[in-house]
Write an enzyme that holds these catalytic residues in place. Structure first.
Site, PDB file in Angstrom:
ATOM      1  N   VAL A 110       0.878  -1.168   0.000  1.00  0.00           N
ATOM      2  CA  VAL A 110       0.000   0.000   0.000  1.00  0.00           C
ATOM      3  C   VAL A 110       0.911   1.212   0.000  1.00  0.00           C
ATOM      4  O   VAL A 110       1.215   1.797   1.026  1.00  0.00           O
ATOM      5  CB  VAL A 110      -0.931   0.007   1.230  1.00  0.00           C
ATOM      6  N   HIS A 156       0.041   5.017   1.413  1.00  0.00           N
ATOM      7  CA  HIS A 156      -0.171   5.363   2.830  1.00  0.00           C
ATOM      8  C   HIS A 156       1.001   4.817   3.645  1.00  0.00           C
ATOM      9  O   HIS A 156       1.186   3.610   3.761  1.00  0.00           O
ATOM     10  CB  HIS A 156      -1.510   4.774   3.300  1.00  0.00           C
ATOM     11  N   ILE A 157       1.751   5.716   4.223  1.00  0.00           N
ATOM     12  CA  ILE A 157       3.005   5.341   4.865  1.00  0.00           C
ATOM     13  C   ILE A 157       2.769   4.417   6.054  1.00  0.00           C
ATOM     14  O   ILE A 157       1.833   4.602   6.831  1.00  0.00           O
ATOM     15  CB  ILE A 157       3.794   6.601   5.278  1.00  0.00           C
ATOM     16  N   HIS A 158       3.611   3.398   6.161  1.00  0.00           N
ATOM     17  CA  HIS A 158       3.529   2.459   7.276  1.00  0.00           C
ATOM     18  C   HIS A 158       4.905   1.872   7.528  1.00  0.00           C
ATOM     19  O   HIS A 158       5.642   1.553   6.606  1.00  0.00           O
ATOM     20  CB  HIS A 158       2.511   1.355   6.995  1.00  0.00           C
ATOM     21  N   GLN A 159       5.219   1.751   8.801  1.00  0.00           N
ATOM     22  CA  GLN A 159       6.507   1.194   9.210  1.00  0.00           C
ATOM     23  C   GLN A 159       6.314  -0.266   9.620  1.00  0.00           C
ATOM     24  O   GLN A 159       5.464  -0.571  10.452  1.00  0.00           O
ATOM     25  CB  GLN A 159       7.031   1.994  10.400  1.00  0.00           C
TER      26      GLN A 159
END
Ligand SMILES: [Zn+2]
Length: 175
Positions: free
Chosen positions: A132, A135-138
């Site tokens: 995805v 949408h930023i995600h760590q």
């Protein structure tokens, strides 16, 4: 496999997450839609309750959720609430909170399942492998010796939803 999860009583509960079952998850619409801002799972999840959304913790600018496609048991994602793609798009507050939540996630997973290490990271852009990308995600991926042998098998494989829920409950309780 040499994968060992420490702690009395729980080894089976987590090791079963390794089983390469390919059952459809309850929410099939959560397949990543690259570049599609209309249906973004990381925007939709916060509207669900914690159990349904597999949310471990809600912060002010970011939240922590189980990855539906885990590389390892306890694979968490730290997501900004705001729909932005790039690390450079984040405010200082968002960046700091994602960092703090990542650190807290490591402490919590260490309490629950005693990993030997972690992979932390953000894929930036679809070419990097981000599912995805919009949408930023760590990623917070606990690691155990020997687990790399299994990653090609279970990576991006769906696991039994009830086991994901059990893991969520355990991590949320320890948070
Ligand atoms: Zn989003």
């Amino acid at each position: 496999m040499s994968h060992e999860i420490n702690g009395a009583g729980m080894p089976d509960g987590w090791q079963r997450l390794w089983a390469p079952h390919r059952l459809e998850y309850l929410r099939g619409e959560n397949r990543p839609l690259e570049g599609n801002d209309v249906s973004c799972p990381f925007c939709e999840i916060p509207a669900m309750d914690d159990q349904e959304g597999l949310i471990v913790h809600r912060g002010t600018a970011a939240y922590v959720v189980m990855n539906l496609y885990p590389y390892n048991p306890g694979h968490l994602l730290v997501c900004a609430f705001r729909h932005v793609a790039d690390l450079t798009d984040l405010t200082d507050e968002e960046r700091n909170e994602i960092s703090a939540l990542t650190s807290h996630a490591m402490k919590t997973i260490r309490k629950v399942s005693s990993p030997e290490g972690f992979n932390l990271g953000m894929n930036q852009g679809a070419i990097s492998g981000a599912g995805v990308a919009a949408h930023i995600h760590q990623h917070v991926v606990p690691r155990w010796s020997g687990d790399a042998n299994f990653m090609p098998i279970i990576g991006k494989t769906k696991v039994l939803p009830q086991l994901l829920h059990l893991t969520r409950d355990e991590i949320a309780a320890a948070w």
